[in-house]
Design a protein around this motif. Structure first.
Motif, PDB file in Angstrom:
ATOM      1  N   ALA A  32     -27.433  57.641 -29.043  1.00 50.54           N
ATOM      2  CA  ALA A  32     -27.177  58.147 -27.690  1.00 50.54           C
ATOM      3  C   ALA A  32     -28.096  59.321 -27.347  1.00 50.54           C
ATOM      4  O   ALA A  32     -28.594  59.414 -26.214  1.00 50.54           O
ATOM      5  CB  ALA A  32     -25.712  58.555 -27.552  1.00 50.54           C
ATOM      6  N   GLN A  33     -28.340  60.200 -28.301  1.00 50.10           N
ATOM      7  CA  GLN A  33     -29.224  61.338 -28.055  1.00 50.10           C
ATOM      8  C   GLN A  33     -30.646  60.862 -27.750  1.00 50.10           C
ATOM      9  O   GLN A  33     -31.297  61.372 -26.837  1.00 50.10           O
ATOM     10  CB  GLN A  33     -29.228  62.272 -29.261  1.00 50.10           C
ATOM     11  N   VAL A  34     -31.132  59.894 -28.502  1.00 53.30           N
ATOM     12  CA  VAL A  34     -32.475  59.349 -28.270  1.00 53.30           C
ATOM     13  C   VAL A  34     -32.536  58.707 -26.884  1.00 53.30           C
ATOM     14  O   VAL A  34     -33.484  58.925 -26.124  1.00 53.30           O
ATOM     15  CB  VAL A  34     -32.857  58.338 -29.373  1.00 53.30           C
ATOM     16  N   VAL A  35     -31.528  57.926 -26.542  1.00 54.00           N
ATOM     17  CA  VAL A  35     -31.488  57.275 -25.230  1.00 54.00           C
ATOM     18  C   VAL A  35     -31.491  58.322 -24.118  1.00 54.00           C
ATOM     19  O   VAL A  35     -32.247  58.205 -23.149  1.00 54.00           O
ATOM     20  CB  VAL A  35     -30.265  56.340 -25.123  1.00 54.00           C
ATOM     21  N   ASP A  36     -30.673  59.352 -24.248  1.00 61.47           N
ATOM     22  CA  ASP A  36     -30.626  60.412 -23.233  1.00 61.47           C
ATOM     23  C   ASP A  36     -31.974  61.115 -23.102  1.00 61.47           C
ATOM     24  O   ASP A  36     -32.396  61.469 -21.993  1.00 61.47           O
ATOM     25  CB  ASP A  36     -29.535  61.429 -23.563  1.00 61.47           C
ATOM     26  N   HIS A  37     -32.646  61.328 -24.221  1.00 63.21           N
ATOM     27  CA  HIS A  37     -33.954  61.995 -24.198  1.00 63.21           C
ATOM     28  C   HIS A  37     -34.972  61.149 -23.425  1.00 63.21           C
ATOM     29  O   HIS A  37     -35.697  61.672 -22.579  1.00 63.21           O
ATOM     30  CB  HIS A  37     -34.436  62.257 -25.624  1.00 63.21           C
TER      31      HIS A  37
END
Length: 126
Positions: A32-37
């Motif tokens: 999720a963090q990678v996607v948000d970035h």
């Protein structure tokens, strides 16, 4: 002279990390963090940007799928999906696009033959 009062500082939160031997649920925070970035970047509508960022975070490219960025007539898709098959039974799935608003990430069961996404996907051959 009175010593200055100090308050114990809160420990910094541990950033999400890849857990290669963990479950999909344990790896969802990093996914999720990678996607948000990527979503917050100028490449937010490019499937390759999500795949490249997930690979850079340590997710296995050979277990990924991604849908096309454009429709058959060359328009941007309403929904772009990408996934990482995890273990023998789970998938980390991301979805972005005008039809979803903000990025959506989830853990879902794998489909037949270890696939995560229904329908046609594009080759990850770069």
């Amino acid at each position: 002279m009175t010593p200055a009062a100090t308050t114990p500082s809160e420990p910094a939160p541990t950033p999400p990390a890849l857990h290669p031997e963990g479950t999909a649920t344990e790896n969802l925070p990093l996914f999720a963090q990678v996607v948000d970035h990527v979503w917050s970047s100028g490449n937010r509508a490019e499937g390759r940007a999500y795949i490249d960022a997930l690979v850079a975070a340590g997710f296995p490219r050979d277990r990924m799928q991604v849908t096309e960025d454009e429709t058959t007539v060359g328009n941007p898709v309403e929904s772009l999906q990408f996934s990482v098959a995890w273990g023998d039974a789970e998938c980390l799935i991301g979805q972005i696009g005008p039809s979803t608003g903000e990025p959506v990430t989830a853990v879902m069961p794998q489909l037949a033959e270890g696939r995560c996404l229904i329908g046609s996907t594009r080759p990850i051959d770069w």
